[in-house]
Write an enzyme that holds these catalytic residues in place. Structure first.
Site, short mmCIF file in Angstrom:
data_model
loop_
_atom_site.label_atom_id
_atom_site.label_comp_id
_atom_site.label_asym_id
_atom_site.label_seq_id
_atom_site.Cartn_x
_atom_site.Cartn_y
_atom_site.Cartn_z
N ASP A 1 0.77 -1.23 0.00
CA ASP A 1 0.00 0.00 0.00
C ASP A 1 0.81 1.30 0.00
N CYS B 1 -19.61 -9.70 -10.85
CA CYS B 1 -20.72 -9.52 -9.89
C CYS B 1 -22.07 -9.74 -10.56
N CYS C 1 -25.83 -7.79 -9.93
CA CYS C 1 -25.97 -7.20 -8.59
C CYS C 1 -25.44 -5.76 -8.55
N CYS D 1 -24.14 -2.68 -3.81
CA CYS D 1 -23.15 -1.74 -3.24
C CYS D 1 -23.37 -0.33 -3.77
N CYS E 1 -24.29 3.03 -0.92
CA CYS E 1 -23.38 4.10 -0.50
C CYS E 1 -24.17 5.35 -0.11
N CYS F 1 -16.35 9.66 -0.87
CA CYS F 1 -16.28 8.39 -0.13
C CYS F 1 -16.03 8.67 1.36
N CYS G 1 -15.14 3.34 6.32
CA CYS G 1 -16.55 2.99 6.13
C CYS G 1 -16.60 1.61 5.48
N CYS H 1 -20.37 -0.20 1.66
CA CYS H 1 -20.46 -0.86 0.35
C CYS H 1 -19.97 -2.31 0.41
N CYS I 1 -22.58 -6.59 0.43
CA CYS I 1 -22.15 -7.47 -0.66
C CYS I 1 -22.49 -8.93 -0.34
C1 B12 Z 1 -6.00 5.61 -2.64
C2 B12 Z 1 -6.65 4.43 -1.94
C3 B12 Z 1 -7.89 4.64 -1.35
C4 B12 Z 1 -8.71 5.89 -1.57
C5 B12 Z 1 -9.45 5.64 -2.91
C6 B12 Z 1 -9.40 6.75 -3.86
C7 B12 Z 1 -9.95 6.26 -5.21
N1 B12 Z 1 -10.75 7.11 -5.83
O1 B12 Z 1 -9.67 5.14 -5.66
C8 B12 Z 1 -9.68 5.85 -0.35
C9 B12 Z 1 -9.07 6.58 0.84
C10 B12 Z 1 -11.08 6.43 -0.61
C11 B12 Z 1 -9.69 4.35 -0.09
C12 B12 Z 1 -10.75 3.71 0.52
C13 B12 Z 1 -10.74 2.34 0.80
N2 B12 Z 1 -9.71 1.51 0.71
CO1 B12 Z 1 -8.06 1.97 -0.19
N3 B12 Z 1 -6.47 2.19 -1.20
C14 B12 Z 1 -6.00 3.17 -1.90
C15 B12 Z 1 -4.68 2.78 -2.58
C16 B12 Z 1 -3.50 3.38 -1.79
C17 B12 Z 1 -4.60 3.18 -4.05
C18 B12 Z 1 -5.87 2.83 -4.86
C19 B12 Z 1 -5.87 3.45 -6.22
O2 B12 Z 1 -4.90 3.35 -6.96
N4 B12 Z 1 -6.99 4.09 -6.59
C20 B12 Z 1 -7.16 4.65 -7.88
C21 B12 Z 1 -8.21 3.84 -8.59
C22 B12 Z 1 -8.80 4.61 -9.76
O3 B12 Z 1 -7.53 2.65 -9.02
P1 B12 Z 1 -7.82 1.16 -8.42
O4 B12 Z 1 -8.75 1.30 -7.31
O5 B12 Z 1 -6.57 0.43 -8.21
O6 B12 Z 1 -8.51 0.34 -9.64
C23 B12 Z 1 -9.44 0.98 -10.45
C24 B12 Z 1 -9.02 0.93 -11.89
O7 B12 Z 1 -7.71 0.52 -11.97
C25 B12 Z 1 -10.03 0.03 -12.60
N5 B12 Z 1 -9.55 -1.19 -13.25
C26 B12 Z 1 -8.28 -1.49 -13.57
N6 B12 Z 1 -8.21 -2.64 -14.22
C27 B12 Z 1 -9.45 -3.09 -14.32
C28 B12 Z 1 -9.92 -4.25 -14.91
C29 B12 Z 1 -11.27 -4.52 -14.85
C30 B12 Z 1 -11.78 -5.78 -15.49
C31 B12 Z 1 -12.17 -3.60 -14.23
C32 B12 Z 1 -13.63 -3.88 -14.17
C33 B12 Z 1 -11.67 -2.44 -13.63
C34 B12 Z 1 -10.32 -2.19 -13.71
O8 B12 Z 1 -11.05 -0.24 -11.69
C35 B12 Z 1 -10.73 0.23 -10.42
C36 B12 Z 1 -11.85 1.10 -9.90
O9 B12 Z 1 -11.89 2.34 -10.55
C37 B12 Z 1 -4.73 1.20 -2.46
C38 B12 Z 1 -3.38 0.50 -2.31
C39 B12 Z 1 -2.65 0.45 -3.64
N7 B12 Z 1 -1.38 0.83 -3.63
O10 B12 Z 1 -3.21 0.06 -4.65
C40 B12 Z 1 -5.66 0.98 -1.24
C41 B12 Z 1 -6.63 -0.21 -1.28
C42 B12 Z 1 -7.28 -0.21 -2.64
N8 B12 Z 1 -7.62 0.14 -0.28
C43 B12 Z 1 -8.07 -0.85 0.37
C44 B12 Z 1 -9.13 -0.78 1.33
C45 B12 Z 1 -9.29 -1.96 2.27
C46 B12 Z 1 -9.96 0.35 1.38
C47 B12 Z 1 -11.30 0.48 2.13
C48 B12 Z 1 -12.16 -0.79 2.10
C49 B12 Z 1 -11.03 0.95 3.58
C50 B12 Z 1 -12.27 1.27 4.39
N9 B12 Z 1 -13.02 0.29 4.86
O11 B12 Z 1 -12.56 2.42 4.63
C51 B12 Z 1 -11.97 1.64 1.33
C52 B12 Z 1 -12.76 1.11 0.15
C53 B12 Z 1 -13.45 2.18 -0.65
C54 B12 Z 1 -13.85 1.62 -2.03
N10 B12 Z 1 -15.11 1.32 -2.22
O12 B12 Z 1 -12.97 1.47 -2.87
C55 B12 Z 1 -7.45 -2.15 -0.07
C56 B12 Z 1 -8.44 -2.91 -0.97
C57 B12 Z 1 -8.39 -4.41 -0.79
C58 B12 Z 1 -9.32 -5.10 -1.72
N11 B12 Z 1 -9.72 -6.31 -1.34
O13 B12 Z 1 -9.67 -4.60 -2.78
C59 B12 Z 1 -6.15 -1.64 -0.81
C60 B12 Z 1 -5.70 -2.49 -1.99
C61 B12 Z 1 -5.04 -1.56 0.26
C62 B12 Z 1 -4.42 -2.92 0.56
N12 B12 Z 1 -3.11 -3.04 0.38
O14 B12 Z 1 -5.07 -3.87 0.93
N13 B12 Z 1 -8.58 3.76 -0.56
#
Ligand code: B12
Length: 382
Positions: free
Chosen positions: A136, A190, A193, A196, A200, A216, A243, A246, A250
């Site tokens: 992370d 999913c 469904c 989620c 929110c 969020c 939070c 969501c 699930c």
């Molecule tokens: C920044 C961050 C946050 C920010 C999110 C900002 C945002 N707009 O994404 C905030 C603070 C809000 C947050 C909240 C949470 N987080 Co957070 N967060 C991160 C972090 C550091 C980076 C995520 C990121 O790059 N976000 C940018 C988005 C756009 O990219 P992404 O989420 O990786 O993926 C997206 C795209 O890449 C795309 N995508 C890419 N390829 C593909 C392929 C397909 C087929 C599809 C459909 C989509 C797709 O879809 C995704 C959604 O948009 C990661 C750790 C890490 N280094 O990755 C943890 C991480 C994602 N978080 C985690 C957790 C646990 C949470 C929370 C559950 C904590 C909580 N209970 O409050 C919430 C969940 C909120 C939610 N519904 O996502 C875990 C998730 C574990 C998991 N099983 O997925 C991570 C991986 C940390 C960890 N090492 O475990 N988080």
């Protein structure tokens, strides 16, 4: 490309404490890069000043993160603990902490396990191994790489869902210079469904697989270093850190088994459902002592108490009024805590709350506190 070695590396991951392991190649994650950059453009990562397009680029190019990268070992560890919320007691309102923060800081727990794994890799591989660990804190797009490795699939709430375990799992990754047979992405989705998206409370999931970060509750309570937008406060319920709304709805998550890592479990009911009024009595030292080694220190004392004020406003317990009144009147408090205390007094309503607010009107107040007091008094009139 060694399949046998891949299996031995995955077995080692389980020996050091991870629940599951899968392997991805180290190719660029083009689809994720496109989606993350689109999220930045749409403003969905606003407020995370470190989340730049440059970071999105680095996060999706593993060979840039470790030259010579050949494979990525993606790891998961469940944090699902169960804790029954105590029966509501008038005069003792409680808040909620997201499950991922009920126990020790996962960064430390998972990094220690990943280090133990890396130390034992040469014995398994029969040669020295170059590696870089990601839990992370460093830029690697962990969810997209977990999806590509087939560890899980993207849920519509953007979390990775693991078959049979749902999304209550942390992710970690280790980039390696080993040639390992990659796993295939899962075919699961999913389906139809959308529970989620509907659950929110702040409508932070405008579409499937899209998170509007600034809305969020997790962002608002953990990452935001400013006032919480007034329009969102009433919708935040009693969350004071993170939070799970969501994730709780699930259907996949309902069948998940509990975590085996004891360090991630809560020790007391207050670790999950903290009594709110005593939290406003904490000073910097008390906050550090109580939450040292957990993720909860991240928003700092003032950010946490800001959240506590919002939760008290939403908890509808009049016992909070005198405490919030004292916070509002306390010049030594952070202006944002005082401002959010004013909002909570406005939301709670009643004569005592109004008196606490009007008592401050004649005092010389910081501009932001005054604006909150004025808005809170307007709530009383409305
Ligand atoms: C920044 C961050 C946050 C920010 C999110 C900002 C945002 N707009 O994404 C905030 C603070 C809000 C947050 C909240 C949470 N987080 Co957070 N967060 C991160 C972090 C550091 C980076 C995520 C990121 O790059 N976000 C940018 C988005 C756009 O990219 P992404 O989420 O990786 O993926 C997206 C795209 O890449 C795309 N995508 C890419 N390829 C593909 C392929 C397909 C087929 C599809 C459909 C989509 C797709 O879809 C995704 C959604 O948009 C990661 C750790 C890490 N280094 O990755 C943890 C991480 C994602 N978080 C985690 C957790 C646990 C949470 C929370 C559950 C904590 C909580 N209970 O409050 C919430 C969940 C909120 C939610 N519904 O996502 C875990 C998730 C574990 C998991 N099983 O997925 C991570 C991986 C940390 C960890 N090492 O475990 N988080």
């Amino acid at each position: 490309m060694s399949a046998g070695l891949a299996e031995r590396v995955k077995a080692l991951a389980q020996e050091v404490g991870f629940d599951r392991a899968a392997i991805s190649d180290a190719q660029p994650l083009h689809e994720a890069e496109r989606r993350i950059k689109a999220s930045i453009t749409a403003g969905y990562l606003d407020g995370l000043h470190w989340f730049t397009t440059e970071r999105a680029q680095r996060a999706t190019h593993p060979t840039g993160l470790m030259p010579g990268a050949r494979a990525i070992l993606v790891l998961s560890a469940s944090y699902l603990a169960r804790m029954t919320p105590p029966a509501p007691e008038p005069g003792r309102p409680r808040g909620r902490i997201a499950r991922y923060a009920w126990g020790a800081d996962y960064h430390d727990v998972l990094r220690d396990m990943a280090r133990a794994l890396v130390e034992r890799l040469p014995a398994v591989a029969g040669r020295s191994v170059r590696s870089r660990i990601f839990v992370d804190s460093s830029p690697l797009a962990e969810r997209p790489v977990a999806q590509r490795a087939g560890l899980g699939w993207f849920g519509k709430n953007t979390n990775i869902l693991l078959p049979g375990a749902g999304s209550w799992s942390f992710l970690a990754a280790v980039i390696l210079d080993l040639d390992l047979e990659p796993d295939q992405p899962l075919r699961k989705t999913c389906g139809a469904c959308t529970l989620c998206l509907q659950a929110c409370p702040t409508q932070a999931l405008p579409a499937a697989y899209v998170l509007d970060g600034p809305k969020c509750i997790s962002f608002l309570t953990i990452e935001l270093r400013a006032a919480i937008p007034r329009a969102l406060r009433p919708r935040m319920g009693t969350w004071v850190f993170g939070c799970d709304d969501c994730q709780e709805v699930c259907p996949v998550n309902r069948k998940a088994p509990t975590a085996r890592l004891a360090a991630l479990r809560p020790r007391t009911v207050d670790d999950a459902y903290p009594e709110l009024l005593p939290l406003l009595g904490l000073d910097a030292e008390g906050f550090r002592t109580r939450y040292r080694g957990t993720p909860i220190t991240r928003p700092k004392l003032w950010g946490f108490q800001r959240n506590v004020c919002v939760a008290l406003g939403n908890a509808s317990d009049p016992a909070a009024v005198p405490v919030l009144g004292r916070v509002l009147a306390d010049n030594d408090r952070h202006p944002l805590v005082r401002g959010h205390a004013a909002w909570a007094l406005g939301r709670l309503g009643g004569g005592a709350a109004r008196r606490a607010l009007t008592a401050t009107v004649s005092k010389s107040l910081d501009r932001t506190i005054r604006a909150e007091v004025t808005a809170a008094l307007a709530m009383h009139q409305g």
